[in-house]
Structure formats: C-alpha cells, structure tokens
Design an enzyme around this catalytic site. Structure first.
Site, PDB file in Angstrom:
ATOM      1  CG  HIS A  48      52.408  21.390  29.024  1.00 39.26           C
ATOM      2  ND1 HIS A  48      51.343  21.379  29.906  1.00 39.26           N
ATOM      3  CD2 HIS A  48      52.210  20.343  28.193  1.00 39.26           C
ATOM      4  CE1 HIS A  48      50.551  20.354  29.611  1.00 39.26           C
ATOM      5  NE2 HIS A  48      51.045  19.712  28.580  1.00 39.26           N
TER       6      HIS A  48
ATOM      7  CB  VAL B  69      40.469  22.998  13.965  1.00 38.51           C
ATOM      8  CG1 VAL B  69      39.892  24.187  14.721  1.00 38.51           C
ATOM      9  CG2 VAL B  69      41.918  23.290  13.557  1.00 38.51           C
TER      10      VAL B  69
ATOM     11  CG  HIS C 243      43.692  21.418  24.013  1.00 40.36           C
ATOM     12  ND1 HIS C 243      42.315  21.372  23.978  1.00 40.36           N
ATOM     13  CD2 HIS C 243      44.123  20.470  23.154  1.00 40.36           C
ATOM     14  CE1 HIS C 243      41.940  20.421  23.141  1.00 40.36           C
ATOM     15  NE2 HIS C 243      43.003  19.866  22.635  1.00 40.36           N
TER      16      HIS C 243
ATOM     17  N   GLY D 115      46.893   4.292  17.415  1.00 43.60           N
ATOM     18  CA  GLY D 115      47.425   5.570  16.948  1.00 43.60           C
ATOM     19  C   GLY D 115      48.893   5.707  17.305  1.00 43.60           C
ATOM     20  NE  ARG D 116      54.878   8.890  14.780  1.00 41.38           N
ATOM     21  CZ  ARG D 116      55.601   9.900  15.259  1.00 41.38           C
ATOM     22  NH1 ARG D 116      54.998  10.934  15.836  1.00 41.38           N
ATOM     23  NH2 ARG D 116      56.920   9.889  15.172  1.00 41.38           N
TER      24      ARG D 116
END
Lengths: 307, 307
Positions: free
Chosen positions: B101, B114, B111, B267-268
C-alpha cells in the site's frame, strides 16, 4: 401505512418500528445538536426503507438509524435453509437497525436492531403464518469504564425482567457468543443482549419483548454519552479509536450474518455498510502495555457478569 | 532447508520462494529507502513463516512480503472439499504472498502471490502425490492511467507467453472474475493474472509457470512506482485513497478465499491481515463527478483487454 394479508397484526409492528426510529432520531439530534440526513429508497422487488444518517457530526462521526420493510412473493430457499417448509411462500421482513460511531474515543460505539420476519400461509393450504422476532443492543467501548458496562447491562436486564428472569442471562450469553471475533479470540465489545428466532411465547409476547428491547436503547446509551462526551482527548486516543474500529470492520465483514446475507443477496450496499466506521486503521502486532488505558481494554472485553 | 518425503521436488520450490522473497525485499528496500522489518514465526502444528513488512515508510505506507511453509500429518476434510480422496494424508503448503500500500495516492496498490499445495501419497497405498500450484498478481490504482494498466498487463502476458498463447487470456479473465466485489458491481482493480489448481501440465511445467509469475512482479510494478511516486498530491487525493482502501478491505474480508480460510482455520491473524491498508474510510453514497479524476476511476475499472 401498508396492511398486508395474514392473520398476524404486523401493521402494528411496522407502526412501532417507525415510531421507534423517529424517537431515536429526535433524541440523537437533541443530544448531538446536528440534524440527521434523510434518504428514503424503494426496493424494485418490493418494499423499501427510510434511512436517517449522520456523517461528520460534532457528537457522532458516523451513524445511522435505518428503517426497512421489504417483501417478496416467493421466499428463496437460501433464506429459509433452517425452515425448508417455508420456501416459496410470500414473506415480509421489517426492522430498525442502528449503529453510532461517536467522535470522542471515550464515548462507546453502540448498535441496536429489532426485526420481524413473516412468512404468510398460502390460501388453500393447511398451514398457518410463520413469524419470528429478533434483536438486541450492545456496546463497544475503546476505553474501559466498569460503571458504563454495569449501567448498560442493568438497563438490558430490567427491560427483559417482566418477561421472566431467564431472558436476560440467556440473551446476554447469546450476545457474548455472537459478537465474538474468533480469529482474534476477542469479544467485539462488552456485549448486551441478542436474540433471534423468537416465536415460541406467541406473537403478542414476542412483539412486547421486542418493544422492550427497542425502547431501552436510549436509556441504556444516552447517560453514557452524557458522562463521557466532554472528556478531553488527543491524538493518542484518536489513534487507538481508529485501531479499534478496525476490529469493528473485521467483525461486521467476516462474521455478521445480517451484513453478509445482505451483501450476498443483493441488499442495498450503501445502507448495509452504514455500520462501517468513518475510518479504521490496521497496525501490525500492536500490543499496548498492560498498564496503559489502551492495554486494559483487553481484559475488560472478556465476557463476565456485569449485573 | 527441509526436505520432506515424496516423489516431487518440493525442496526446489521452497528454495525458489525464499529467493523470490529475498529479491523482492531487496528491490523494495532500494526503491523506498526504508528497511523492511523481519518477523519470523513457528506454527505449533508444523512449519512457520518469515514475514518481512513495513509500516510508515516513505514510499510504502504499509506492506509485506511473506514467506510461509506449513505442514500437517492429516489433511482436514474442510481443506479438501473438492478432493475428498486427499483427506487424512500428510500435506504441506508453501508460498510467497505480497501486498503493498503506497503512500502516494498516484502509486497503485499491488498484490502478488505464488503457492504450492502438496498432499503426499501414503506408503502402502496405491496412490501418488497430489499437488497444485496457484498464484497471480494484480494492480489496484486510485487514479486512472491507461499507460500503467497496459504496462502491467503487457508484462503479465509476456511472462506467460512461453507456456502457450492461451494462458494469459485465461488467467486474465480468471483474475477479473476473482477480484470482483459483487455487492458493488465493481472490480477491485484493473486485474492482472490469477490461477489456481494448476497441475495438469505436470509438476515441472507448473512450477516453471509459477516462477514466471513470481519473477515478473518487479518488472510489472516498479516502473509504475518510478513513474508516479513523485507526482504531488494533497488532502483530496489522500481522502480518495482512504475511501478506495475501504473497497480493498471489503474485498479481502468478504470475498478473498485465502483470507477467510486463513482466519477461519486458525491461521496467524496478524500475518493474514497484513493485506489490510494502514487506514480505510467509509462515506455514504459517495459519487464523485464523472468528469473528475476520481469519477473516471469507475469506468477505468471495468474489465477490458489491455494488451
């Protein structure tokens, strides 16, 4: 006033909701000194709404009190997944929904919603009208004031007391469970009450309980506004407020069923997203010191018995 | 370097991803003049990640280049709904994910991602390893510059050309379809390329294509940064940027499968939400005049052939 067919007196609910919106708007205009903007809309498929909103006010930086009454001739299966027998019936939904984001970080954000869903019996079928009420109110502070939380919950408890002593604890727990950010392991605020699918006590009692919930908002919230709105604040408090507003955004866009269902089902996006704060910030791994006013919020938000 | 059992050379993918992250981080530090912060983490259930991030930089107001490599011994059924035969297998997932950003509203947000997913064959079962690659890159401007969109898409097309002429148009369309806000009837940005479930051309070709996608990011993005980062801006442009960042938040929290799956599966959170902008604003029914630079964005975002 539109009267729709069906055995239930839903016209009275509509009247109540319109009156509730008007009373809340008047009280907010008096408290804040700024007029709310009116924006009415029609829904092509049936019904419409009356939006009352404010942006950039002295007291409320962003807020809205929304009335909507929408209807359709065939309830889509997706709207009645838990009650498949209702698919295809005529239906209406009406409610008042309110979110207020005050400018002063010491004044908490609040949210209130009361609503009725009604699926009509089909003529010639051996079936009756189905309905359920839902609603609640809750408080989301940036700074921890036990006195505010006790007052807010006390008003909620007193409002529900006439209907039985078990309503407040059940709806308080429901609120704690609903307004919870699993990915943060954190409550959105200090709760209040929340309920849905209320029909079992019958239409009249369910409506009366819903009126009690709607009617208690001003008494639950305005004394807190009065108590906190003159507290001086600076950049530090505004920065923390913007950070906490990020949590509000996360909850509403990731978890809130009303928001998601509205956005996914072609609801009126600008109305639905009036719940968004005027601004929100994100900051990586922000951990305020545990002995700061900001750090004290974390334990303050852990659900507990306030009254 | 960890080598896991299985017939596929996933260690080479890990090496590639670590090198890609290092190259991107070095290029961003050179372009912006600010060092990225390192934050490495372990996942209790297996694996971990290396986060590189920046907040409050001169060029990038918030951004991150994340490497993660996580693994487990039993793939949960929820993770393999489309391939139920994989449930219960050992698995690993690795990837590089990046969101930037920029501070200057004339420099677009970008953004890139992969990734490889790998489910191992169980010893003694008549089955083989399953894998798929996914990825893409896309651009989200606040202000319309055709030259930037043509350049970005041209680099994407050239990167995929060695694998066949149909990849770019297919992955470009996939990107347009994926990064779309249905509730706004609006694309998130001007697109790029996006793909998932890539395994059909075999492991080596799928990996090579994924390398081509990762490798093209800097050439697709940095020339645009260089071209726009000295454009003067004021409060008007910053306000529009904050408003448009609200759309970015809406997309990522309402639609982005990676974000939602990550948040819902434990998830984190702080890593996942590094995609959030530093700040975002909401404003009711904002309609910039069609002849203003802000109003021109709307038609600019409508998917079209850029190259």
């Amino acid at each position: 006033m539109s009267t729709l067919p069906g055995a239930l007196d839903t016209a009275s609910v509509r009247d109540y909701l319109l009156g509730l919106q008007a009373r809340i708007v008047a009280a907010l205009e008096q408290a804040g000194g700024d007029a709310l903007r009116a924006d009415d809309w029609q829904r092509p498929e049936g019904g419409g709404g009356m939006s009352r909103l404010i942006e950039g006010g002295r007291l409320f930086e962003r807020g809205a009190v929304l009335f909507s009454h929408v209807s359709g001739t065939r309830l889509p299966p997706s709207a009645s997944a838990h009650r498949p027998e209702l698919a295809g019936r005529s239906w209406q939904a009406m409610g008042v929904s309110m979110v207020l984001h005050p400018r002063n970080p010491y004044v908490p954000t609040t949210h209130m919603n009361v609503r009725l869903f009604h699926a009509l019996a089909r003529p010639g079928h051996d079936e009756s009208d189905a309905f359920w009420f839902g609603g609640g109110l809750d408080l989301t502070p940036c700074y921890a004031f036990e006195e505010d939380a006790r007052h807010f919950h006390g008003v909620c408890r007193d409002a529900l007391a006439p209907f039985g002593a078990d309503y407040y604890p059940r709806y308080k727990r429901w609120c704690d469970e609903y307004f919870f950010l699993k990915h943060r392991n954190e409550a959105r605020g200090i709760g209040g009450v929340f309920y849905d699918d209320l029909c079992e006590p019958g239409f009249d009692t369910s409506f009366a309980l819903t009126r009690a919930v709607g009617d208690c908002l001003l008494g639950a919230y305005l004394p807190i506004v009065e108590r906190r709105s003159n507290t001086p604040y600076g950049e530090r408090e505004r920065a923390f407020q913007a950070y906490r507003r990020g949590r509000y955004v996360e909850f509403n866009l990731v978890y809130d069923r009303g928001t998601l269902f509205g956005l996914q089902s072609g609801g009126r996006t600008e109305s639905i997203l009036l719940s968004m704060p005027p601004t929100a910030n994100w900051r990586y791994d922000y951990q305020p010191g545990p002995d700061t006013p900001e750090g004290r919020l974390q334990s303050f938000l852990a659900p507990r018995d306030w009254v």
